[in-house]
Design a protein around this motif. Structure first.
Motif: not given
Length: 354
Positions: A82-86, A92-94, A99-100, A147-150
Motif C-alpha cells: 500500500a505504501s507504493h500504490l495508494v 490510482e488510489i482506488v 490491489a492490496c 507515501t499514502v495519500d494524505p
C-alpha cells in the motif's frame, strides 16, 4: 425467557468481554485529562482498528479448529504494498486499494489451498507462508517509508465531520442529521461497514454455517453432506481479505509502510489473544468476529489504563513500562485459562452420557 437465557449462554464470551471493556474504558477515561470526549475516542479507535481487523482475520481459521500464524506477516505485506500504490489520482488510489485487498485475499487462498489439498496442519502451513510473506514485504519495503495519500489519511483517521470538510460537501453548512453523528470516529464507521457488508452475509450464508459445522465436528459435517473443502477455502480467503484490510488501514493510518517482522509477530500473537478473550473456542465451531472486536477492545483498554496510572499512587507499579508486558501476559493467561476451564467442564458433562 428461555430463549433469552439460551442466547446469553451461547454468547457468554462476548458479553463478558464487553463488560470488562466497559469497566476498563470507564476507568481509563475517568483518569485521562480528555476523558469521555470525542477526540479521545477517535484516538483510541484509531489505535484499535488495525488489530480488530487482524483479529477478525484470525477468527476464521480458529472457527475451523486451526490457528493462522501468517496473518501478521500478510498484514505487513499488504501494508508495504500500500505504501507504493495508494497515492496519486483518485483512480490510482482506488485501484491501489483494490490491489492490496486482492493480494490479501490471494494470500489467504494460498493458505487454504495448501491446508486443504496438501493435507497439512494449519499451524505448520501458516508458519511457512508467514515467512514467505515477511520476505516479500521486506523486499518491497526494506526500510520504513513510502507515501499514502494524505487526504485519505486525514479522513480515515478522524471524526466523520472531516469527510465533508475535506472534500467540500455542503458548502452552505451540513444538514442537521449529519451534525448529530459528525463526532463518530471514522474507524468505527469503517468497522461497522465491514461487519455489515462482509461478515454478517458470510455468517448467514451456507458456506458460513458450514465453517461452524466443520469446526464443531469435521467428520459429522462430512457425513451430513457439508462441502468441507469449499468451507475451508472460503474461511482462509476471507481471513486473508481481513488481513489485507488490516494492512491497508495500517498504511493509511501511519501514512507509510513498514515490513518489520517483529511487529508482524506481535500483531499475530495479539490477534490470537483477542480471539480467545472474545469467546471464540480454540477447538473450533463456536464464536465469531463480534466477540473478537470486544476482545481487542479489552486488550487495548488494558494498554490505555497503563498510560494513565499515577506512578506515585498505590498501584503506581502498573505504570512501569518494563513490567507492563508481564501484567498483560498474566491477564491474557487468566483469560485463556477461564476459556479452557469452560471447555473442560463441558467435556466432563458430556462424559456422563457415554
Amino acid at each position: 425467557m428461555k430463549d433469552l437465557k439460551l442466547r446469553i449462554t451461547q454468547n457468554i464470551g462476548p458479553i463478558l468481554a464487553l463488560i470488562l471493556f466497559l469497566i476498563l474504558y470507564v476507568f481509563y477515561s475517568s483518569l485521562h485529562p480528555r476523558g469521555f470526549t470525542s477526540d479521545l475516542f477517535v484516538q483510541n479507535s484509531n489505535e484499535a482498528l488495525t488489530l480488530i481487523l487482524l483479529g477478525m482475520a484470525q477468527t476464521l481459521p480458529v472457527l475451523l479448529g486451526g490457528i493462522d500464524l501468517s496473518v501478521g506477516p500478510l498484514m505487513t505485506l499488504v501494508n508495504s504494498l500500500a505504501s507504493h500504490l495508494v497515492s496519486g489520482s483518485a483512480v490510482e488510489i482506488v485501484a491501489g486499494m483494490i490491489a492490496c485487498l486482492v493480494v490479501g485475499a490471494l494470500g489467504g487462498l494460498l493458505n487454504g489451498l495448501i491446508v486443504v489439498y496438501g493435507r497439512l496442519q494449519p499451524i505448520v502451513v501458516t508458519l511457512a507462508t508467514g515467512a514467505v510473506f515477511s520476505g516479500i514485504a521486506l523486499f518491497l519495503r526494506p526500510t520504513p517509508g513510502g507515501t499514502v495519500d494524505p487526504d485519505l489519511n486525514w479522513v480515515a483517521t478522524n471524526a466523520l465531520a472531516e469527510l465533508p470538510a475535506t472534500y467540500g460537501w455542503w458548502p452552505n453548512g451540513s444538514p442537521a442529521w449529519f451534525q448529530f453523528i459528525q463526532g463518530i470516529p471514522m474507524p468505527i464507521i469503517i468497522l461497522v461497514v465491514i461487519v455489515l457488508v462482509v461478515w454478517i452475509p458470510f455468517r448467514r450464508s451456507e458456506t458460513g454455517r458450514a465453517c461452524y459445522a466443520v469446526g464443531s465436528n469435521e467428520g459429522a459435517a462430512y457425513m451430513s453432506g457439508v462441502k468441507i473443502e469449499r468451507a475451508k477455502l472460503a474461511a482462509y480467503t476471507l481471513g486473508g481479505l481481513f488481513a489485507g484490510l488490516a494492512g491497508l488501514y495500517f498504511a493509511i493510518q501511519t501514512g507509510s509502510g513498514n515490513a518489520d517482522p517483529i511487529q508482524a509477530g506481535t500483531y499475530t500473537l495479539n490477534s490470537i489473544a483477542a480471539v480467545v478473550i472474545g469467546g471464540t473456542s480454540l477447538f473450533g465451531g463456536a464464536g465469531g468476529v463480534i466477540g473478537t472486536i470486544f476482545g481487542v477492545a479489552v486488550l487495548r483498554s488494558i494498554t490505555f489504563c497503563f498510560r494513565v496510572v499515577d506512578s506515585d499512587s498505590a498501584i503506581g507499579f502498573l505504570a512501569n513500562p518494563l513490567l507492563q508486558p508481564m501484567f498483560e501476559g498474566l491477564i491474557l493467561l487468566l483469560a485463556v485459562s477461564i476459556g479452557a476451564a469452560g471447555i473442560f467442564r463441558m467435556k466432563n458433562r458430556l462424559s456422563i452420557f457415554r
